[in-house]
Design a protein around this motif. Structure first.
Motif, PDB file in Angstrom:
ATOM      1  N   SER A   1       5.666  14.295 -40.383  1.00 42.14           N
ATOM      2  CA  SER A   1       6.811  13.488 -40.451  1.00 42.14           C
ATOM      3  C   SER A   1       7.844  13.889 -41.553  1.00 42.14           C
ATOM      4  CB  SER A   1       6.525  11.977 -40.959  1.00 42.14           C
ATOM      5  OG  SER A   1       5.434  11.447 -40.199  1.00 42.14           O
ATOM      6  N   VAL A   2       7.656  14.468 -42.688  1.00 42.87           N
ATOM      7  CA  VAL A   2       8.558  14.865 -43.356  1.00 42.87           C
ATOM      8  C   VAL A   2       9.330  16.224 -42.777  1.00 42.87           C
ATOM      9  CG1 VAL A   2       8.856  15.966 -45.745  1.00 42.87           C
ATOM     10  CG2 VAL A   2       7.337  14.079 -45.465  1.00 42.87           C
ATOM     11  N   CYS A   3       8.426  16.975 -42.417  1.00 42.19           N
ATOM     12  CA  CYS A   3       9.014  18.193 -41.590  1.00 42.19           C
ATOM     13  C   CYS A   3       9.991  18.044 -40.426  1.00 42.19           C
ATOM     14  CB  CYS A   3       7.881  19.176 -41.077  1.00 42.19           C
ATOM     15  SG  CYS A   3       6.845  19.889 -42.658  1.00 42.19           S
ATOM     16  N   GLU A   4       9.640  16.785 -39.772  1.00 42.40           N
ATOM     17  CA  GLU A   4      10.307  16.302 -38.582  1.00 42.40           C
ATOM     18  C   GLU A   4      11.799  15.871 -39.251  1.00 42.40           C
ATOM     19  OE1 GLU A   4       9.873  16.298 -35.065  1.00 42.40           O
ATOM     20  OE2 GLU A   4       8.959  17.785 -35.827  1.00 42.40           O
ATOM     21  N   MET A   5      11.578  15.215 -40.358  1.00 44.51           N
ATOM     22  CA  MET A   5      12.724  14.842 -40.936  1.00 44.51           C
ATOM     23  C   MET A   5      13.781  15.701 -41.355  1.00 44.51           C
ATOM     24  SD  MET A   5      14.076  14.286 -44.344  1.00 44.51           S
ATOM     25  CE  MET A   5      12.643  14.221 -45.446  1.00 44.51           C
TER      26      MET A   5
END
Length: 472
Positions: free
Chosen positions: A114-118
């Motif tokens: 999720s962090v990487c997608e953000m």
């Protein structure tokens, strides 16, 4: 594949541009504004609240209050994967947060994703801390892609995430290709020999990282040599921490060679790496010619004072040395080292040296023969041997049992240990009848005195011969 019931940043329902907040019914909290006007979400609060609602997680009050701080500290909040997804949705278009700390939140691979997608959408965050989040090997590919492709991310901390040799494949690719990253912390992971072999060439080719932390891993043998070779060829890195790995002498030799060829590295930490005296001597050869290193930490290695002496000698032999900090923490040194250190600091007055203090040599306890103790006692008390014997020969039979003799020694006031008493009994009771008579004591005492005089004569003769041999 998305997990059932999970949030996707690309999902129209959670995409920032598609979220419409027009109805507050059924979602009242004490954090909402009094006027209820949320048609225009300029803070990201409404987006976060809606994401929490859809994900079934409790909103983090601290995040809501500080979501527009430039340095957002969200460590130790127990976000978990779903809580991280909600935070990530809210940060997609956030333009205020420049530093984000999500350490110790149990993100797991899903939260890491999720962090990487953000970060693919957010172009403002420059520093990211994801330490102690159990990201594991599954997150390595996502992290690698972000490091390689981000145009803003300059600092990333990934310590304590169970990244192993398999993850090193992706990390090495990121290190080799990144053009923006300046700081990378991979400490306290599970990178081993293979990981070192993979990271070494990547370090060699990297052209942006100025500081790297590989401490508290298991990089050794061929992996240690590969990392050292990478350092040798790198022309950008200023600081690297390699402590608590296990480089050993093989790694020390390679690092010494690296110092010969590297002209940019300013700080090197190789504390607690199983480097012994031999390794220190060979590592020192690099210090003899290096002209860039300013800080060297090499404490907690089994190199002893001799190894520290070798390092100091190498420093003294380098007229172009610019070291200002030399750390031998927890290594005891001797007077020879201290004398050399004084000489080095006279040559390089800016150099500060830390060590574990002076070696303390405990003199072995000198064993005094119990007959010597008896002899001294008789002389001090002005007693004859027979008077001494009669003190514990209560029946005046001129013979005492072992028990009577032992008790007599204890009561005499002579500093006798139980071992002393047993030694005397073994030497005096020569016939083994379980008793010590006066004649046995006399014979034993005289024999000991004569033997001591003979030994003193031999020592005197040897000393005389030695003095004559070396007399000028």
């Amino acid at each position: 594949m998305e997990e059932e019931g999970s949030l996707s940043l690309s999902d129209p329902e959670t995409n920032l541009t598609n979220v419409e907040i027009t109805d507050d019914k059924g979602w009242d909290t004490d954090l909402e504004s009094e006027d209820g006007n949320r048609n225009y979400d300029n803070t990201g609060k409404a987006t976060y609240m809606e994401a929490c609602k859809k994900g079934g997680v409790v909103p983090v009050t601290y995040f809501i209050k500080h979501m527009n701080d430039s340095n957002l500290q969200l460590r130790h909040h127990g976000l978990g994967p779903m809580g991280t997804k909600a935070v990530s949705v809210a940060l997609v278009s956030n333009t205020n947060v420049l530093k984000l700390d999500l350490s110790d939140n149990w993100l797991g691979p899903s939260g890491g994703h999720s962090v990487c997608e953000m970060l693919k959408e957010n172009c403002y965050i420059t520093e990211l801390n994801l330490s102690d989040n159990k990201l594991g090997t599954e997150s390595a590919k996502d992290l690698s892609d972000i490091i390689q492709n981000s145009n803003t991310l300059t600092h990333i901390t990934l310590s304590g995430n169970d990244l192993d040799d398999k993850a090193a494949e992706h990390i090495a690719e990121a290190i080799m290709n990144t053009q923006k990253l300046e700081f990378l912390d991979l400490s306290q992971n599970k990178l081993g020999e293979v990981g070192g072999v993979l990271l070494g060439p990547a370090i060699s080719e990297n052209s942006s990282i100025k500081e790297m932390n590989l401490s508290w891993n298991c990089i050794r043998a061929k992996g240690a040599v590969a990392v050292a070779q990478g350092i040798k060829n790198n022309v950008f890195m200023k600081k690297i921490n390699l402590d608590w790995n296990g480089f050993g002498n093989e790694g020390a030799i390679a690092l010494g060679d690296a110092l010969k060829g590297n002209s940019v590295l300013e700080e090197l930490d190789i504390s607690n790496n199983r480097i012994n005296t031999e390794g220190a001597v060979l590592f020192g050869k690099g210090l003899m010619v290096n002209e860039s290193l300013k800080v060297l930490k090499i404490g907690m290695n089994p190199m002893q004072s001799a190894g520290c002496f070798a390092i100091l000698t190498a420093v003294l032999k380098n007229p172009n040395n610019i070291l200002h900090t030399l750390d031998f923490s927890r290594i005891l040194v001797n007077t020879d080292f201290l004398d050399l250190l004084k000489q080095v600091q006279e040559t390089f007055p800016e150099l500060k040296c830390h060590h574990g203090g002076m070696e303390i040599f405990e003199m072995p306890e000198i064993k005094v023969h119990p007959m010597v103790k008896i002899d001294r006692f008789l002389e001090e008390q002005n007693l004859r041997l027979i008077d001494f014997f009669c003190r514990f020969d209560e029946d005046h039979s001129m013979s005492v049992t072992h028990e009577e003799f032992a008790q007599g020694m204890r009561d005499s006031g002579i500093n006798m240990t139980e071992d002393d008493i047993q030694l005397l009994l073994g030497e005096l009771d020569r016939d083994g009848d379980g008793e010590v008579n006066y004649s046995e004591l006399v014979v034993g005492f005289k024999k000991f005195i004569e033997d001591r005089k003979k030994l003193a004569g031999v020592i005197k003769q040897m000393k005389a011969q030695t003095d004559a041999k070396y007399k000028y």
